[in-house]
Design an enzyme around this catalytic site. Structure first.
Site, PDB file in Angstrom:
ATOM      1  N   CYS A 142       1.836   0.434  -8.616  1.00  0.00           N
ATOM      2  CA  CYS A 142       3.006   0.882  -7.857  1.00  0.00           C
ATOM      3  C   CYS A 142       4.216   1.007  -8.776  1.00  0.00           C
ATOM      4  CB  CYS A 142       3.287  -0.045  -6.690  1.00  0.00           C
ATOM      5  SG  CYS A 142       3.380  -1.779  -7.138  1.00  0.00           S
TER       6      CYS A 142
ATOM      7  N   GLY B 123       2.599   2.159   5.478  1.00  0.00           N
ATOM      8  CA  GLY B 123       3.795   1.466   5.938  1.00  0.00           C
ATOM      9  C   GLY B 123       4.399   2.097   7.169  1.00  0.00           C
TER      10      GLY B 123
ATOM     11  N   GLY C 234       0.824  -1.205   0.000  1.00  0.00           N
ATOM     12  CA  GLY C 234       0.000   0.000   0.000  1.00  0.00           C
ATOM     13  C   GLY C 234       0.851   1.246   0.000  1.00  0.00           C
ATOM     14  N   SER C 235       0.326   2.297   0.577  1.00  0.00           N
ATOM     15  CA  SER C 235       0.995   3.593   0.559  1.00  0.00           C
ATOM     16  C   SER C 235       2.134   3.650   1.566  1.00  0.00           C
ATOM     17  CB  SER C 235      -0.014   4.696   0.885  1.00  0.00           C
ATOM     18  OG  SER C 235      -0.455   4.589   2.227  1.00  0.00           O
TER      19      SER C 235
ATOM     20  N   GLU D 103       5.759  -3.492   0.943  1.00  0.00           N
ATOM     21  CA  GLU D 103       5.872  -3.135  -0.467  1.00  0.00           C
ATOM     22  C   GLU D 103       5.019  -1.898  -0.656  1.00  0.00           C
ATOM     23  OE1 GLU D 103       5.766  -2.121  -3.856  1.00  0.00           O
ATOM     24  OE2 GLU D 103       4.101  -3.526  -4.076  1.00  0.00           O
TER      25      GLU D 103
END
Length: 501
Positions: free
Chosen positions: A287, A236, A231-232, A253
């Protein structure tokens, strides 16, 4: 085939998950396609406990036998590729080719994992002590929590789950609240595979529908040995410290701000094709989407002319139409974020082409946009920030060292590419002093990674690796073993203790 028929074909019991908590809308037209019940934190904790029980039994099953379950899952995915791919398109807004391609990626990782189930190798290590042997062994880790994002609503789960299952782990998955139906479909297909497999423990794979509360439960529970979160960067920053606080493992990730460098020797036709897919594929919501173009001044005019022509020919519309290349943004929040970024780019000296809303009359509740080309005077603050939308910032360079500096001077480090026919530039780009990203490509774009390589990036991208290569090691624990087959008891480093010789 309507949504109810599609879910039924995939084995989803829609009534069992129905409830008042979560409204699911298709980005195609903004219409409601489902109403689901969310799980509570207490239910999440119970699911994790059940998964731990499943793990205790599953770790005893031989790895090759565990691989058989993943093979059966791959068979279910093959048989349902078109239906699941279409559901991805309906729920995430991907064009049909990308929806089907994502399911193919799931099939591929299942094949990879089946082979891996017979290759969970350790090492034999030379011992410094006579009559001793050292070796390294790998053992199942525990419960693997998976948090996935809307843009790859099924593939990311499969990357983690196929490896985790053959490694002897159990999986608890929290999909994005924007794409829960695809997750329910994956779980239904997994359960079909389980029935054919016959003797797997209950709770081996579970799906939890919900938002932040569920993510926090996965991050905080001591029995989640590994939390794999996609995700963003903002997400994270919250997940990583929570997991670290209990000494758990996290596999992050996160964001990407991916650049393509185009050198004077590049094949410009090839470069233009690679840039177009990278920048507008999935409406810029990958991404690995191409967000920055760093082009040598001598070929910038020629390349931009080609890109402008390609952009003008990119059909924007309903992703279920086979002729469509650019589908919708996921929602209004994504559209507003794109417009805010374009306003900031203009304020920072950018020349903006495109970016306006499209098809508002036909789809008033959906958010289609024209991909934007933005010529920037420098790598300003807006360029350094990842906006999850089809915006391509264009900058010019004069020397290759300067291009590499631009490439690397952003907080993110996921994917990168160079188009060049100069061997020295290509090798420099892939060297220790070249691209600082987890993925560095030559003469292909930033998107479309194969499952055989480990996927992930550096810096604010999080450092995690999923999918191929030796990424499987994240899902296992390592033990170093020493066997003494002599009649003596020497210590390492020649230490003598207690009168021993």
């Amino acid at each position: 085939m309507n949504i109810a028929e599609l879910l039924g074909a995939l084995g989803v019991d829609a009534a069992a998950s129905a409830g008042p908590d979560l409204t699911v809308r298709s980005p195609i037209d903004g219409g409601r396609i489902a109403q689901l019940r969310e799980h509570s934190a207490a239910q999440a904790n119970a699911a994790i406990d059940a998964a731990h029980g499943a793990f205790l039994a599953w770790r005893q099953v031989p790895a090759a036998r565990r691989g058989e379950l993943v093979r059966l899952l791959g068979d279910e995915l093959r048989a349902n590729k078109q239906a699941l791919g279409r559901l991805v398109s309906v729920e995430a807004g991907k064009i049909l080719a990308e929806g089907a391609g994502e399911v193919q990626e799931m099939i591929d990782i299942c094949d990879f994992a089946v082979g891996l189930s017979r290759q969970l190798y350790g090492l034999t290590i030379a011992s410094e002590r006579p009559g001793h042997r050292m070796m390294e062994t790998w053992h199942p880790l525990g419960v693997v929590g998976v948090i996935s994002a809307f843009n790859f609503p099924v593939a990311v789960w499969s990357w983690n789950t196929a490896l985790a299952i053959v490694c002897g782990d159990a999986v608890v998955w929290k999909p994005s609240e924007k794409t829960p139906l695809a997750a329910l479909a994956c779980q239904a297909l997994f359960e079909r595979a389980l029935k054919k497999f016959g003797d797997a423990p209950e709770g081996l794979s579970q799906v939890l529908i919900g938002g932040r509360e569920i993510g926090q439960a996965l991050a905080d529970h001591h029995r989640v040995a590994l939390l794999s979160a996609t995700g963003s960067t903002r997400m994270g920053r919250e997940v990583g410290p929570r997991v670290a606080a209990r000494f758990g493992r996290s596999l992050l990730e996160l964001g990407g701000n991916n650049a393509i460098i185009v050198a004077p020797s590049a094949d410009l036709d090839m470069a233009a094709r690679g840039i177009l897919f990278g920048a507008v594929g999935t409406a810029g919501q990958r991404c690995t989407s191409t967000r920055r173009l760093i082009v040598h001044r001598s070929v910038a005019g020629d390349l931009l002319a080609r890109l402008e022509k390609a952009y003008a020919g990119a059909r924007i519309g309903n992703p279920l139409d086979a002729e469509t290349l650019v589908g919708p943004l996921i929602d209004r929040v994504a559209f507003d974020g794109m417009q805010a970024a374009l306003r900031q780019a203009r304020a920072e000296g950018g020349k903006v082409s495109g970016g306006e809303r499209r098809l508002a009359g036909q789809y008033p509740e959906a958010w289609y946009v024209a991909p934007a080309l933005v010529e920037m005077p420098a790598q300003t603050e807006v360029v350094r920030h990842e906006t999850f939308a089809p915006i391509l910032y264009v900058m010019r360079y004069d020397d290759f060292a300067g291009a590499l500096r631009l490439q690397n001077e952003v907080p993110q480090g996921l994917s990168s590419a160079v188009f060049t026919n100069d061997l020295r530039e290509a090798e420099w780009f892939m060297s220790a002093s070249g691209s600082d990203c987890g993925i560095a490509n030559v003469n292909i774009g930033t998107s479309g990674a194969e499952i055989g390589g480990a996927f992930g990036g550096e810096k604010e991208t999080g450092g995690g690796r999923e999918s191929g290569s030796d990424a499987w090691k994240a899902y296992m624990r390592r033990a170093t073993n020493t066997v003494n087959y002599s009649r003596e008891l020497p210590l390492a480093q020649g230490i003598q203790f207690g009168g021993q010789p």
